[in-house]
Enzyme design. Structure first.
Site, PDB file in Angstrom:
ATOM      1  N   LYS A 129       0.807  -1.221   0.000  1.00 18.92           N
ATOM      2  CA  LYS A 129       0.000   0.000   0.000  1.00 18.92           C
ATOM      3  C   LYS A 129       0.835   1.264   0.000  1.00 18.92           C
ATOM      4  O   LYS A 129       0.400   2.291  -0.529  1.00 18.92           O
ATOM      5  CB  LYS A 129      -0.943  -0.007   1.202  1.00 18.92           C
ATOM      6  N   GLY A 179      -9.683  -5.623   4.575  1.00 15.47           N
ATOM      7  CA  GLY A 179     -10.224  -4.838   5.684  1.00 15.47           C
ATOM      8  C   GLY A 179      -9.488  -5.062   6.996  1.00 15.47           C
ATOM      9  O   GLY A 179      -9.879  -4.525   8.029  1.00 15.47           O
ATOM     10  N   LEU A 217     -11.258   9.548   7.046  1.00 17.96           N
ATOM     11  CA  LEU A 217     -12.410  10.291   6.525  1.00 17.96           C
ATOM     12  C   LEU A 217     -13.669   9.737   7.185  1.00 17.96           C
ATOM     13  O   LEU A 217     -13.873   8.528   7.224  1.00 17.96           O
ATOM     14  CB  LEU A 217     -12.480  10.141   4.998  1.00 17.96           C
ATOM     15  N   HIS A 249     -16.924  -3.973   5.524  1.00 18.54           N
ATOM     16  CA  HIS A 249     -16.034  -3.719   4.390  1.00 18.54           C
ATOM     17  C   HIS A 249     -16.300  -4.638   3.201  1.00 18.54           C
ATOM     18  O   HIS A 249     -15.525  -4.671   2.252  1.00 18.54           O
ATOM     19  CB  HIS A 249     -14.554  -3.818   4.783  1.00 18.54           C
ATOM     20  N   LYS A 251     -18.615  -5.489   0.003  1.00 18.40           N
ATOM     21  CA  LYS A 251     -19.619  -4.843  -0.841  1.00 18.40           C
ATOM     22  C   LYS A 251     -20.862  -5.727  -0.953  1.00 18.40           C
ATOM     23  O   LYS A 251     -20.741  -6.945  -1.063  1.00 18.40           O
ATOM     24  CB  LYS A 251     -19.028  -4.597  -2.233  1.00 18.40           C
ATOM     25  N   ARG A 305      -6.880  -6.871 -10.834  1.00 23.19           N
ATOM     26  CA  ARG A 305      -7.589  -8.055 -11.335  1.00 23.19           C
ATOM     27  C   ARG A 305      -9.005  -7.651 -11.748  1.00 23.19           C
ATOM     28  O   ARG A 305      -9.398  -6.502 -11.567  1.00 23.19           O
ATOM     29  CB  ARG A 305      -7.691  -9.086 -10.209  1.00 23.19           C
TER      30      ARG A 305
HETATM   31  P1  ADP Z   1      -8.200  -3.435   2.246  1.00 25.72           P
HETATM   32  O1  ADP Z   1      -7.058  -3.667   1.312  1.00 25.72           O
HETATM   33  O2  ADP Z   1      -8.037  -4.143   3.536  1.00 25.72           O
HETATM   34  O3  ADP Z   1      -9.540  -3.595   1.615  1.00 25.72           O
HETATM   35  P2  ADP Z   1      -8.471  -0.510   2.019  1.00 25.72           P
HETATM   36  O4  ADP Z   1      -7.323   0.423   2.076  1.00 25.72           O
HETATM   37  O5  ADP Z   1      -9.104  -0.729   0.691  1.00 25.72           O
HETATM   38  O6  ADP Z   1      -8.039  -1.894   2.689  1.00 25.72           O
HETATM   39  O7  ADP Z   1      -9.560  -0.027   3.025  1.00 25.72           O
HETATM   40  C1  ADP Z   1     -10.684  -0.810   3.333  1.00 25.72           C
HETATM   41  C2  ADP Z   1     -11.786   0.060   3.878  1.00 25.72           C
HETATM   42  O8  ADP Z   1     -11.366   0.723   5.062  1.00 25.72           O
HETATM   43  C3  ADP Z   1     -12.227   1.162   2.943  1.00 25.72           C
HETATM   44  O9  ADP Z   1     -13.177   0.708   1.994  1.00 25.72           O
HETATM   45  C4  ADP Z   1     -12.824   2.146   3.920  1.00 25.72           C
HETATM   46  O10 ADP Z   1     -14.107   1.701   4.312  1.00 25.72           O
HETATM   47  C5  ADP Z   1     -11.903   2.034   5.111  1.00 25.72           C
HETATM   48  N1  ADP Z   1     -10.820   3.015   5.037  1.00 25.72           N
HETATM   49  C6  ADP Z   1      -9.566   2.826   4.556  1.00 25.72           C
HETATM   50  N2  ADP Z   1      -8.837   3.959   4.620  1.00 25.72           N
HETATM   51  C7  ADP Z   1      -9.643   4.906   5.142  1.00 25.72           C
HETATM   52  C8  ADP Z   1      -9.510   6.306   5.456  1.00 25.72           C
HETATM   53  N3  ADP Z   1      -8.348   6.947   5.254  1.00 25.72           N
HETATM   54  N4  ADP Z   1     -10.564   6.945   5.979  1.00 25.72           N
HETATM   55  C9  ADP Z   1     -11.738   6.300   6.203  1.00 25.72           C
HETATM   56  N5  ADP Z   1     -11.942   4.995   5.937  1.00 25.72           N
HETATM   57  C10 ADP Z   1     -10.917   4.303   5.414  1.00 25.72           C
END
Ligand code: ADP
Length: 465
Positions: A129, A179, A217, A249, A251, A305
């Protein structure tokens, strides 16, 4: 790597047969696409999937091992062996399982086969990341405020970094996924402990302790951009989707286009995503996930993907993403002029899971009767039929119901009717949940945030208690 292999790798190369290293609805989806393109699909199955098939012919795929995913769909050696004995020339990983495993992508290419996906280097960059965030910043993709670098080992240096971002912040593991590996911190008194705990968790769960910090956020929507690239430096964005209706987390419902996004803003962000793909030498389909709050986009991650929710983009962009993926892998040149990012009509997808509609606990078992809706603008992607045994070993997704109509309102109405026609008996499913979502005035109005569904479920539980 010898020169001829390297040259072939760089442009992709034609193939006639594709081993589908996956199961369920996506294996069926890819099998159909292969047949449509005149390619020979080769299906593999675990013991549970062979036993659960509703008809003997469905169970006819090649056995790759026991039911546990680690011993079948995640078993790289078994899949490569299956490819060798069946004469497969390419491997399509679908989603989940080995689809974002850079070592597997490399092993496939090393075995002289084509990996239907991006180069291993892209998967590796995006799987980290911090590296992903840095690559996005370099391409001008807007990211969540916070430094695109790992937190220092010295915990005493952390509070100043958090202070500079401003609370609340979120501590995230560079190697996190699904998540996991994230912790929200609202108060400076908690930051040092939160970092220490998350670091330990990350070390144990992902085998690497690097963390980073960004702004948390509070009420974002989840909006993502679909990208399509060939192996010759062409990249184009083909639409956006809203996937804010989530639980834990995960969908639950997706739609395209994401409502209420100004076309000029979408164009600007979509073009930045395409540029990022050109810069990292990406190939095939990919998704840039953003949080969207108060008119601003913030990149969170890229999925290298095909996505579960790809059909809503197919409906509104008039594209077959699996065909495009296979063509890109064969080295064909992408005609980017076919895409303008503008959506035709509106589409929704409901993920139909075998689970208890109230507790959400997985509900495997035998399907005794099934009737899926049909008619104009309706698509059902599924691998199940009456007699099918839903296995406890895998994800509980049994079907995706997709509707497409000229406007969002018409698509909602179409989904309501489709849901009222759907019948699945013998097991519990989340169909009642989908009916409630499509009757929810806030959802119907559009633009709910990622917490909306859980908030609504808590309210409903409170009423029942
Ligand atoms: P993963 O790879 O575990 O899915 P993500 O970075 O996509 O991790 O984040 C998963 C979820 O966590 C996001 O869809 C959101 O709901 C929440 N999230 C991640 N980063 C933030 C942030 N900076 N502010 C608010 N929510 C966040």
């Amino acid at each position: 790597m010898d020169a001829s292999f390297k040259a072939a790798r760089e442009v992709g190369r034609p193939f006639n047969s594709v081993l589908i290293a996956n199961r369920g609805e996506i294996a069926v989806r890819i099998e159909r696409a292969c047949k449509e393109l005149g390619l020979r699909p080769i299906l593999v199955a675990s013991e549970a999937d062979k036993a659960g098939a509703a008809t003997p012919s469905e169970g006819g795929s090649l056995s790759i091992g026991p039911s546990a995913p680690a011993r079948s769909y995640l078993n790289q050696a078994a899949i490569l062996l299956a490819a060798r004995v069946t004469g497969a020339e390419a491997i399509h990983p679908g989603y989940g399982f080995l689809s974002e495993n850079a070592d597997f992508a490399e092993a496939v290419e090393r075995a002289g086969l084509v990996f239907v996906g991006p180069p291993a280097s892209s998967i590796r960059t995006m799987g980290d990341k911090i590296a992903a965030k840095r690559a996005m910043m370099a391409a001008g993709v807007p990211c969540v405020p916070g430094p695109g670098e790992p937190l220092p080992e010295d915990v005493d240096a952390v509070p100043a970094i958090a202070e500079a971002i401003g609370y609340p912040v979120i501590v995230k593991a560079a190697g996190g996924g699904g998540g996991r590996g994230m912790r929200v911190v609202r108060d400076s008194a908690d930051i040092t402990d939160a970092v220490a705990i998350t670091r330990e968790e990350a070390r144990r769960a992902f085998g690497r302790p690097e963390l980073y910090l960004e702004k948390f956020l509070e009420h974002p929507r989840h909006v993502e951009f679909q990208i399509l690239c060939d192996n010759h430096g062409n990249a184009v964005w083909v639409g956006h989707r809203d996937c804010s209706v989530q639980r834990r987390h995960q969908k639950v419902v997706e739609e395209a286009p994401a409502p209420g996004i100004a076309p000029e803003l979408a164009q600007r962000i979509g073009e930045r995503c395409a540029e990022a793909c050109r810069q990292i030498g990406y190939r095939g389909v990919g998704t840039f996930e953003f949080l969207y709050e108060r008119g601003e986009f913030y990149f969170i991650e890229m999925n290298t993907r095909l996505q579960v929710e790809h059909p809503v983009t197919e409906a509104t962009a008039g594209v077959d993403l699996v065909h495009e993926q296979l063509r890109a892998a064969q080295g064909e040149v992408l005609d980017t002029t076919r895409f303008c990012g503008e959506a035709r009509g509106h589409a929704f997808e409901c993920r139909i899971n075998a689970e208890d509609p109230v507790t959400f606990i997985a509900a495997p078992g035998r399907i005794s009767y099934v009737r899926f809706p049909s008619g104009p603008g309706i698509r059902v992607d599924t691998h199940v039929s009456a007699g099918y045994q839903v296995s406890p070993y895998y994800d509980s997704l049994i079907a995706k119901l997709i509707v497409h109509a000229p406007t969002r309102d018409e698509a909602i109405r179409r989904m309501q009717v489709a849901l009222s026609e759907a019948r699945i008996e013998g097991i519990s499913t989340n169909l009642p949940l989908h009916e409630r979502i499509f009757a929810d005035p806030d959802f119907v109005r559009g633009c709910v945030d990622i917490h909306h569904l859980e908030k609504r479920l808590r309210e409903e539980a409170g009423v029942q208690a």
